[in-house]
Structure formats: structure tokens, C-alpha cells
Design a protein around this motif. Structure first.
Motif, PDB file in Angstrom:
ATOM      1  N   MET A 146       0.821  -1.204   0.000  1.00 19.09           N
ATOM      2  CA  MET A 146       0.000   0.000   0.000  1.00 19.09           C
ATOM      3  C   MET A 146       0.858   1.257   0.000  1.00 19.09           C
ATOM      4  O   MET A 146       0.461   2.300  -0.490  1.00 19.09           O
ATOM      5  N   LEU A 147       2.040   1.193   0.589  1.00 19.80           N
ATOM      6  CA  LEU A 147       2.914   2.351   0.620  1.00 19.80           C
ATOM      7  C   LEU A 147       3.910   2.338  -0.518  1.00 19.80           C
ATOM      8  O   LEU A 147       4.781   3.196  -0.583  1.00 19.80           O
ATOM      9  N   LYS A 149       3.160   2.769  -3.696  1.00 18.30           N
ATOM     10  CA  LYS A 149       2.493   3.354  -4.849  1.00 18.30           C
ATOM     11  C   LYS A 149       3.184   4.653  -5.210  1.00 18.30           C
ATOM     12  O   LYS A 149       3.425   5.492  -4.336  1.00 18.30           O
ATOM     13  N   TYR A 178       1.891   7.705  -2.494  1.00 18.58           N
ATOM     14  CA  TYR A 178       0.500   7.978  -2.146  1.00 18.58           C
ATOM     15  C   TYR A 178      -0.201   6.670  -1.806  1.00 18.58           C
ATOM     16  O   TYR A 178       0.293   5.574  -2.096  1.00 18.58           O
ATOM     17  N   THR A 179      -1.377   6.783  -1.215  1.00 16.52           N
ATOM     18  CA  THR A 179      -2.266   5.651  -1.025  1.00 16.52           C
ATOM     19  C   THR A 179      -3.436   5.738  -2.001  1.00 16.52           C
ATOM     20  O   THR A 179      -3.827   4.761  -2.627  1.00 16.52           O
ATOM     21  N   ASN A 180      -4.019   6.929  -2.123  1.00 11.39           N
ATOM     22  CA  ASN A 180      -5.080   7.217  -3.084  1.00 11.39           C
ATOM     23  C   ASN A 180      -4.917   8.655  -3.562  1.00 11.39           C
ATOM     24  O   ASN A 180      -4.259   9.460  -2.899  1.00 11.39           O
ATOM     25  N   LEU A 198      -2.452   9.767   2.000  1.00  6.93           N
ATOM     26  CA  LEU A 198      -1.415   8.830   2.442  1.00  6.93           C
ATOM     27  C   LEU A 198      -1.829   8.246   3.780  1.00  6.93           C
ATOM     28  O   LEU A 198      -2.070   8.981   4.743  1.00  6.93           O
ATOM     29  N   SER A 200      -0.768   5.249   6.608  1.00  6.26           N
ATOM     30  CA  SER A 200       0.219   4.272   7.075  1.00  6.26           C
ATOM     31  C   SER A 200      -0.144   3.851   8.490  1.00  6.26           C
ATOM     32  O   SER A 200       0.086   4.599   9.451  1.00  6.26           O
ATOM     33  N   ARG A 232      -8.684   1.006   5.624  1.00  9.37           N
ATOM     34  CA  ARG A 232      -8.329   1.344   4.257  1.00  9.37           C
ATOM     35  C   ARG A 232      -9.274   2.415   3.743  1.00  9.37           C
ATOM     36  O   ARG A 232     -10.368   2.600   4.267  1.00  9.37           O
TER      37      ARG A 232
END
Length: 451
Positions: A146-147, A149, A178-180, A198, A200, A232
Motif C-alpha cells: 500500500m505504501l 504506490k 500515495y495511497t489514493n 497517504l 500508514s 483502508r
């Protein structure tokens, strides 16, 4: 077969008699996919140019999921094709090809290829970040977690050779983890902004960052901390909020099935977070014990945030078994939620009932695997009078029992490939207050299938 039908009808009668029953991101390019012939034409050009060995890659998240996107990048009223693929001739290198129609309108020319990072395409967007009338290409590349990206912004620059006049080269001008991410014109000035998120969990950190683009490049305008206990991020949508401005609503899930929403608006170049404080989300006004996503439910451009209400009679029922009523809310610039309307959303059975404004908290419902029933709770708190029922029947069964269902007073509300949806209303009598009763037409108007 007759025995099976009889058993099915007996089950329905027992059920009803007992009363225990059942993004606007990149909106200008969100249009139906191109015809297969044009898609195949572009794919053929790519195979010929790169010598075969291409594997088209569909973005795994976001609004735009096609491996080949058709979008007017340079504002010339002519759509270009943007293709995402792995080049198996170069160890599966991720690439982006931009194709322009020839001036004759027949055939395509290919611009210099963008070479990506990571192993897959996560999300794509085509904003105009600097207001020059042409679109940038924003690509989120997947790494390994996830981190891992990486987000890249590509901007077009003129090619210099005489033979390439009129073509553009897209070059990377920005990269960030980024995450999204989400793209929206938050200040409504005709120029898009880029907002990255972001999250985490190991670092106990969650933040959103606002980016703009000018002649000096991409700049971070502001950042704001978010609730750090999200499991998430599920979805982001943008639309009209509070005082008629554009905002972003982020829906996040929590461990155990709960959910909540973050709301971001922009004021004078700063990101403003409307609900909650940094840290745990269960203090937020948008906290929900069950999973729900924000929507523009009535399709008027305004975003509604869901909160949940437990119907009467479920005080001692486990939260996971409560048939929650969804209260849809607007909000003001002080972060105060303002109820607009209520619905019952049944995700497993696939339908929604919009509840009349006249119904108060004396109206409750029951549910089982075949449908729901709404009823008015009488003054003694025990006796209940039915208002309406909705039954969901497998198509294979419904085709056998349709006539019998209608003879029992049910009428068809809708049907899908797999199910028939039947409704039934009950006469307004002295036990049921007039404002709670509904007609068949009112039930039909209140009913909708869920996607």
C-alpha cells in the motif's frame, strides 16, 4: 414441481403473516467505451509499432478502468488514445502510449512512449492542472504494498524536430508516494487541483495533501492530518457540499465492519477538514457501525453523507443483525449535519426503499432472506400494523409462481437477470395512521435497485 411451488408459497404466507421479514472525477471524459472496432484499431497499431508482445493493463482502481482511454488531451476537439500496457519485449516494462489521429482522420500516429514504474497501473486521471486548456496525464503506479504506490504527473511539451511539428512529448514533472488520489476543481476557477491521500497504519499516520501546477512546476499548497485508525480508504467522490462549493468526501472502512467519512474543502489555498479531529474516528459525526458509502443519492449534484439509525425494537439485537435505516445528510460550514431523507438499503437483496418524510420513529421494519416488511408500532409498543412488504424471489421460482403472487396481492416492482422484486401495500384502516399508508404507485416510486 407443484409441490415445490406450494412449499414456496406457504413459506411466503408464513413469512408475511408472522410479520417477521426481511465518481465526479474527470466527468467530461466519463462516457461509454469506444466501439470495439476503434479499440481493436488502436490495439493493431500498437502491435505493429512495438512488434507484438504487448499486454494491455486495466487500471485497478478509480473511475477510469479501461486499458485504452479516449480523451481530448490538447483541446483540439479530436480525441487521442492513451494506452497502458506491459511490453514483454522489454522484460514486461510498464509503458504508456499516446496516439493521435492523422490529419486526414484515418490512421494513428504514436508519440514518444512514457516508461512507467512499478509492476501495475493503479489509477489514472486527465486533469487540467494549470488552466492552459490542455490536459496532463496522472498515473498511479503499483509497487509492492500500500505504501509502494508512486504517483506521476506528465505534461506535454512540443517536440523540436521539423518532422514532428504538431506532436507533443509527455514528460514526467512530478512524482510522489500515495495511497489514493483524487482530482477536482475545488475552488471552482476552471482549473483542477490534485489531492493525494497517504495512510500508514504502522506509522500511525494519515494525511491529505493539496497540489497545484504553475509555470514553476507542481507545488504542495497545503496538507492536513486525517483520522489515523482507518483500515483502508474505500472511495473518494467530489461534488457540491455545504455552501454550494465543491468538496471531496473520503469514505474509509474500519476493523469490524464500521466506516466513517472525511470531508475536505478548499478555502484560499488551504485544505479544511470538516469533521472529526486527528486520531480515532469513532468521535466523528460521520462514524457508522456498519459499512456505507457516501453518494449523491438524488442525483442533484449535492453529496449526501450517510449515518445510521436503528429501527424500533432492536435495542437488544447484536449490531451485525440490525436492519439499519440510512439517514442521508447535508452539512454546513460549521460541520453540523443536516438530515435530508431516509432510506432502507439492503445490500444483499439489492434494493433501496426511500422512506416517506411523514414516517416517524414509530415505523419499524423486519427482515429475512426473502424480503422486508415495514410496520407501524402501536401505542402499546407491541402490536404492529403492516404498511408494506417487498419480496425478492429467484427468477426461476418467480416464473412459476408469478400468477399466484399476484393473486395474493403482490405486484411486480422490478426484475433483474437473477431476481423478481414484488411489492405489496396494505389498506389504510383505523389502526394505521393515514400519513403512514402508501399506495402501490408510491411504493413503486420509492423503490430502486442498488448497483
Amino acid at each position: 414441481m407443484k409441490r415445490g411451488i406450494l412449499f414456496f408459497l406457504v413459506s411466503i404466507v408464513a413469512l408475511t403473516a408472522g410479520g417477521c421479514m426481511f465518481d465526479v472525477q474527470n466527468a467530461d471524459i466519463m462516457r461509454p467505451p469506444k466501439l470495439t472496432t476503434e479499440f481493436e484499431e488502436v490495439k493493431t497499431v500498437l502491435d505493429e509499432f512495438y512488434g507484438g508482445g504487448l499486454k494491455l493493463m486495466n487500471p485497478s482502481s478509480g473511475v477510469l478502468r479501461a486499458a485504452i482511454q479516449f480523451v481530448d488531451l490538447n483541446n483540439d476537439q479530436q480525441e487521442e488514445a492513451v494506452a497502458f500496457f506491459k511490453d514483454q519485449n522489454e522484460q514486461n516494462a510498464l509503458k504508456v502510449a499516446i496516439l493521435l489521429k492523422n490529419s486526414s482522420g484515418e490512421g494513428w500516429r504514436i508519440l514518444p512512449t512514457i516508461v512507467g514504474i512499478g509492476y501495475d497501473v493503479d489509477q489514472v486521471g486527465f486533469p487540467d492542472l494549470d488552466g492552459d486548456g490542455t490536459k496532463e496525464i496522472v498515473v498511479g503506479w503499483l509497487g509492492g504494498s500500500m505504501l509502494s504506490k508512486g504517483l506521476s504527473v506528465y505534461k506535454s511539451n512540443p517536440l523540436t524536430t521539423e518532422s514532428d511539428q504538431g506532436l507533443q512529448r509527455f514528460e514526467e514533472i512530478f512524482r510522489e508516494v500515495y495511497t489514493n488520489f483524487h482530482i477536482a476543481d475545488l475552488d471552482m476557477d476552471g482549473t483542477d487541483e490534485l489531492v493525494t491521500f497517504l495512510l500508514s497504519r504502522p506509522d500511525n499516520m494519515a494525511e491529505a495533501s493539496l497540489y497545484t501546477l504553475d509555470q514553476d512546476g507542481v507545488k504542495k499548497q497545503d496538507e492536513v492530518s486525517l483520522a489515523n485508525d482507518a483500515n483502508r480508504y474505500e472511495r473518494m467522490i467530489s461534488g457540491l457540499v455545504e455552501d454550494g462549493r465543491v468538496g471531496i468526501v473520503l469514505d474509509a472502512s474500519l476493523s469490524g465492519g464500521a466506516s466513517f467519512s472525511e470531508v475536505l474543502v478548499e478555502r484560499d489555498g488551504q485544505l479544511i477538514r470538516r469533521f472529526g479531529t486527528s486520531g480515532a474516528s469513532n468521535k466523528s459525526a460521520t462514524y457508522r457501525l456498519d459499512f456505507r458509502l457516501t453518494e449523491d443519492v438524488d442525483r442533484d449534484g449535492w453529496i449526501e453523507i450517510p449515518t445510521l439509525i436503528s429501527p424500533v425494537g432492536y435495542d437488544r439485537v447484536a449490531k451485525r443483525d440490525v436492519p439499519w435505516i440510512t439517514l442521508w445528510n447535508h452539512w454546513d460550514s460549521e460541520g453540523n449535519l443536516m438530515p435530508v431523507f431516509r432510506t432502507y438499503d439492503d445490500q444483499s437483496l439489492g434494493f433501496r426503499i426511500r422512506m416517506p418524510q411523514s414516517w416517524d420513529n414509530t415505523v419499524t421494519l423486519t427482515r429475512n432472506d426473502q424480503g422486508i416488511a415495514f410496520a407501524e408500532v402501536q401505542e402499546d409498543g407491541i402490536e404492529r400494523v403492516k404498511i408494506l412488504e417487498v419480496l425478492v424471489i429467484k427468477r426461476s421460482d418467480a416464473e412459476q409462481v408469478d400468477a399466484q403472487m399476484k393473486s395474493l396481492g403482490y405486484f411486480e416492482l422490478s426484475r433483474t437477470m437473477d431476481h423478481f422484486y414484488y411489492g405489496k401495500t396494505f389498506p389504510r384502516d383505523t389502526l394505521t395512521m393515514m400519513e403512514f399508508g402508501v399506495s402501490e404507485q408510491q411504493l413503486s416510486d420509492a423503490f430502486a435497485l442498488l448497483n
